[in-house]
Design a protein around this motif. Structure first.
Motif, PDB file in Angstrom:
ATOM      1  N   VAL A  26      33.186  47.030  62.332  1.00 55.14           N
ATOM      2  CA  VAL A  26      31.935  46.179  61.804  1.00 55.14           C
ATOM      3  C   VAL A  26      32.135  44.726  62.047  1.00 55.14           C
ATOM      4  O   VAL A  26      31.258  44.124  62.400  1.00 55.14           O
ATOM      5  CB  VAL A  26      32.082  46.428  60.197  1.00 55.14           C
ATOM      6  N   VAL A  27      33.419  44.262  61.843  1.00 52.46           N
ATOM      7  CA  VAL A  27      33.583  42.689  62.075  1.00 52.46           C
ATOM      8  C   VAL A  27      33.215  42.357  63.516  1.00 52.46           C
ATOM      9  O   VAL A  27      32.542  41.411  63.764  1.00 52.46           O
ATOM     10  CB  VAL A  27      35.260  42.218  61.843  1.00 52.46           C
ATOM     11  N   ARG A  28      33.384  43.319  64.490  1.00 52.01           N
ATOM     12  CA  ARG A  28      33.274  43.141  65.892  1.00 52.01           C
ATOM     13  C   ARG A  28      31.862  43.187  66.220  1.00 52.01           C
ATOM     14  O   ARG A  28      31.059  42.165  66.790  1.00 52.01           O
ATOM     15  CB  ARG A  28      34.072  44.236  66.743  1.00 52.01           C
ATOM     16  N   ARG A  29      31.128  44.155  65.572  1.00 54.31           N
ATOM     17  CA  ARG A  29      29.666  44.126  65.685  1.00 54.31           C
ATOM     18  C   ARG A  29      28.873  43.076  65.006  1.00 54.31           C
ATOM     19  O   ARG A  29      27.922  42.250  65.611  1.00 54.31           O
ATOM     20  CB  ARG A  29      29.219  45.587  65.020  1.00 54.31           C
ATOM     21  N   GLU A  30      29.476  42.588  63.958  1.00 54.07           N
ATOM     22  CA  GLU A  30      28.768  41.336  63.148  1.00 54.07           C
ATOM     23  C   GLU A  30      28.934  40.203  64.174  1.00 54.07           C
ATOM     24  O   GLU A  30      27.990  39.355  64.276  1.00 54.07           O
ATOM     25  CB  GLU A  30      29.375  41.087  61.758  1.00 54.07           C
ATOM     26  N   ARG A  31      30.064  40.026  64.726  1.00 54.13           N
ATOM     27  CA  ARG A  31      30.173  38.604  65.576  1.00 54.13           C
ATOM     28  C   ARG A  31      29.241  38.761  66.725  1.00 54.13           C
ATOM     29  O   ARG A  31      28.722  37.838  67.172  1.00 54.13           O
ATOM     30  CB  ARG A  31      31.678  38.739  66.158  1.00 54.13           C
ATOM     31  N   VAL A  32      29.226  39.934  67.304  1.00 52.05           N
ATOM     32  CA  VAL A  32      28.324  40.161  68.508  1.00 52.05           C
ATOM     33  C   VAL A  32      26.751  39.761  68.198  1.00 52.05           C
ATOM     34  O   VAL A  32      26.227  38.931  68.776  1.00 52.05           O
ATOM     35  CB  VAL A  32      28.431  41.487  69.055  1.00 52.05           C
ATOM     36  N   TRP A  33      26.355  40.485  66.992  1.00 51.34           N
ATOM     37  CA  TRP A  33      24.959  40.266  66.243  1.00 51.34           C
ATOM     38  C   TRP A  33      24.883  38.698  65.993  1.00 51.34           C
ATOM     39  O   TRP A  33      23.802  38.195  66.372  1.00 51.34           O
ATOM     40  CB  TRP A  33      24.739  41.069  65.199  1.00 51.34           C
ATOM     41  N   SER A  34      25.962  38.198  65.505  1.00 56.17           N
ATOM     42  CA  SER A  34      25.694  36.692  64.925  1.00 56.17           C
ATOM     43  C   SER A  34      25.485  35.682  66.240  1.00 56.17           C
ATOM     44  O   SER A  34      24.698  34.816  66.404  1.00 56.17           O
ATOM     45  CB  SER A  34      26.866  36.135  64.199  1.00 56.17           C
ATOM     46  N   LEU A  35      26.512  35.759  67.228  1.00 57.50           N
ATOM     47  CA  LEU A  35      26.591  35.287  68.246  1.00 57.50           C
ATOM     48  C   LEU A  35      25.163  35.339  69.112  1.00 57.50           C
ATOM     49  O   LEU A  35      24.689  34.548  69.749  1.00 57.50           O
ATOM     50  CB  LEU A  35      27.637  35.791  69.361  1.00 57.50           C
ATOM     51  N   GLY A  36      24.814  36.658  69.416  1.00 53.07           N
ATOM     52  CA  GLY A  36      23.383  36.853  70.027  1.00 53.07           C
ATOM     53  C   GLY A  36      22.445  36.232  69.361  1.00 53.07           C
ATOM     54  O   GLY A  36      21.748  35.513  70.142  1.00 53.07           O
ATOM     55  N   ALA A  37      22.304  36.321  68.018  1.00 51.55           N
ATOM     56  CA  ALA A  37      21.165  35.758  67.335  1.00 51.55           C
ATOM     57  C   ALA A  37      21.266  34.197  67.344  1.00 51.55           C
ATOM     58  O   ALA A  37      20.030  33.636  67.568  1.00 51.55           O
ATOM     59  CB  ALA A  37      21.182  36.109  65.937  1.00 51.55           C
TER      60      ALA A  37
END
Lengths: 223, 228
Positions: A26-37
């Motif tokens: 989840v932490v990895r996925r959230e980082r990817v989403w935050s960075l992407g956004a």
């Protein structure tokens, strides 16, 4: 096998059949989403023309962006942080915070001596509509990323949480449009820069009713 | 003797489904400590599950499911529905395990999810009878009649009367009262489950207590009078 053990076995089977992400995933996925956004928002900002100080005093621009940036940070923390509880802050606090975001942005802007610059009032609503659209577009990737962070649902007040997420994302959009737009007419700031924050809060509340709300699996009613 | 004392003295039996009697004072007795320890163990198990220990979910189930079932059975009076909602709640907890905050309490979270699922289900089924009552449900275990049948009958009648008086309370008061007294949640946990403040929960449960005290005052024994 007893009924209780049978129910437990059924659930464990269902759990095995439907693996769920661990905290690290989840932490990895959230980082990817935050960075992407963030990257997408930055790209949209550059495509819209980037930062333009124009005739505005740079110190005033920096002060305004700093104040609004601070409010956006507080709004984001308020909307996303759950502390040591899985349920977050009481709904009344979250609602008060959500209402406060656009009000504080307005207070921060009007507290600065923009009006003393004597800028001419904007004519027509097309420029207001353009800034409104750009602010919403800049905020949209952040709204998505924020909702992904709360995708486990909200069992207490999904609409209020959605409104808080929308307002927080809108506050970031307002910061960027404030850096971009040279117009210092109060009416334009209210309609083009602040109204999108309110709108995004409403949109967030509406989205949350379907995406964050928890619904029971429909059972056939008993005869 | 105050009302809580009366209930402790006269309703000292266990329901067949393992529930503690209404009004067992959630203060300083051993059962509260057991509940607190169970909650703490469940929190640790959930934390391990969030970190990737798949075997920990079985522990979470064992610690959380019975309390959820007790809560949902009391609310729905329908064992099949309550069991189904417990399964749905735990499945949601499984799906959201990666978002479990270290140090958070799993039970109020589970309770809030269960409550929301229940409300949603009731809304969907509004107008439809909610099934058989708890007393009519043959799948429920019967009360243990071994120790003393007379006491158990008296306790059962008392429990029925308490249930009836509880049912008359406004739902907000009843729910706050039951979460604290029956489900042994702390004020903060009950406030989190209900999505309100600790002060509001305190006020609601106190009002419920006062109303029940008035309604059930006749259960208190007559004060002893000195004979001339």
């Amino acid at each position: 096998m007893s009924a209780g053990a049978d129910r437990k076995a059924q659930l464990l089977d269902a759990v095995r059949a439907e693996p769920s992400p661990t905290r690290a995933d989840v932490v990895r996925r959230e980082r990817v989403w935050s960075l992407g956004a963030s990257c997408l928002t930055a790209l949209l900002f550059v495509l819209a023309g980037g930062m333009r100080v124009g005739s505005r005093p740079p110190m005033l621009v920096a002060s305004s962006a700093g104040a609004w940036g601070g409010i956006a940070v507080v709004a984001t923390v308020m909307a996303l942080r759950r502390g040591r509880s899985m349920l977050g802050a009481p709904g009344s606090w979250l609602l008060a915070g959500t209402i406060a975001v656009p009000l504080l942005l307005a207070v921060a802007w009007f507290a600065l001596p923009w009006v003393s610059l004597g800028a001419p009032a904007t004519r027509g609503y097309s420029i207001d509509a353009a800034c409104f659209a750009v602010t919403v577009a800049l905020s949209a990737p952040l709204v998505l990323a924020f909702f992904v962070r709360r995708q486990d649902g909200d069992p207490l007040q999904p609409s209020v949480t959605g409104a808080a997420l929308g307002a927080a994302a809108g506050a970031w959009g307002a910061v960027l449009i404030d850096l971009h737009c040279e117009t210092v007419d109060p009416r334009h700031v209210v309609l083009g820069h602040l109204l999108p924050v309110v709108t995004l809060a409403f949109v967030g509340a509406l989205i949350a009713r379907s995406s964050l709300a928890i619904h029971a699996k429909r059972r056939d009613t008993e005869a | 003797m105050d009302l809580a004392g009366v209930f402790e003295a006269r309703a000292d039996f266990r329901f067949g489904n393992g529930a503690r009697p209404y009004f067992a004072p959630a203060g300083r007795d051993k059962s509260v400590d057991v509940a607190a320890v169970a909650s703490s163990v469940a929190d640790l198990a959930m934390d391990r599950y969030a970190r990737g220990d798949d075997g920990a979910f079985s522990e979470v189930y064992d610690l959380v499911a019975p309390r959820l079932l007790r809560y949902l059975t009391r609310q729905t009076r329908n064992l099949a529905l309550a069991e189904d909602l417990v399964q749905q709640t735990l499945l949601r907890i499984h799906r959201a395990r990666g978002r479990f905050t270290p140090g958070a309490a799993v039970f109020p979270w589970a309770m809030a999810i269960a409550r929301r699922l229940l409300i949603d289900d009731l809304r969907y089924r509004r107008g439809d009878k909610l099934g058989r009552s708890l007393d009519e449900d043959p799948t429920l275990d019967p009360p243990d009649l071994a120790p003393n049948a007379t006491d158990l009958v008296a306790a059962s009648q008392l429990a029925a009367r308490i249930r009836a008086e509880l049912a008359k309370l406004p739902s907000a008061q009843r729910e706050a009262f039951e979460l604290i007294k029956e489900d042994e949640l702390s004020l903060a946990e009950a406030a989190a489950v209900l999505g309100t403040t600790v002060t509001a929960v305190k006020l609601r449960s106190h009002r419920a207590y006062v109303a029940l005290r008035l309604a059930l005052g006749d259960l208190a024994p007559e004060p002893k009078r000195d004979r001339p």
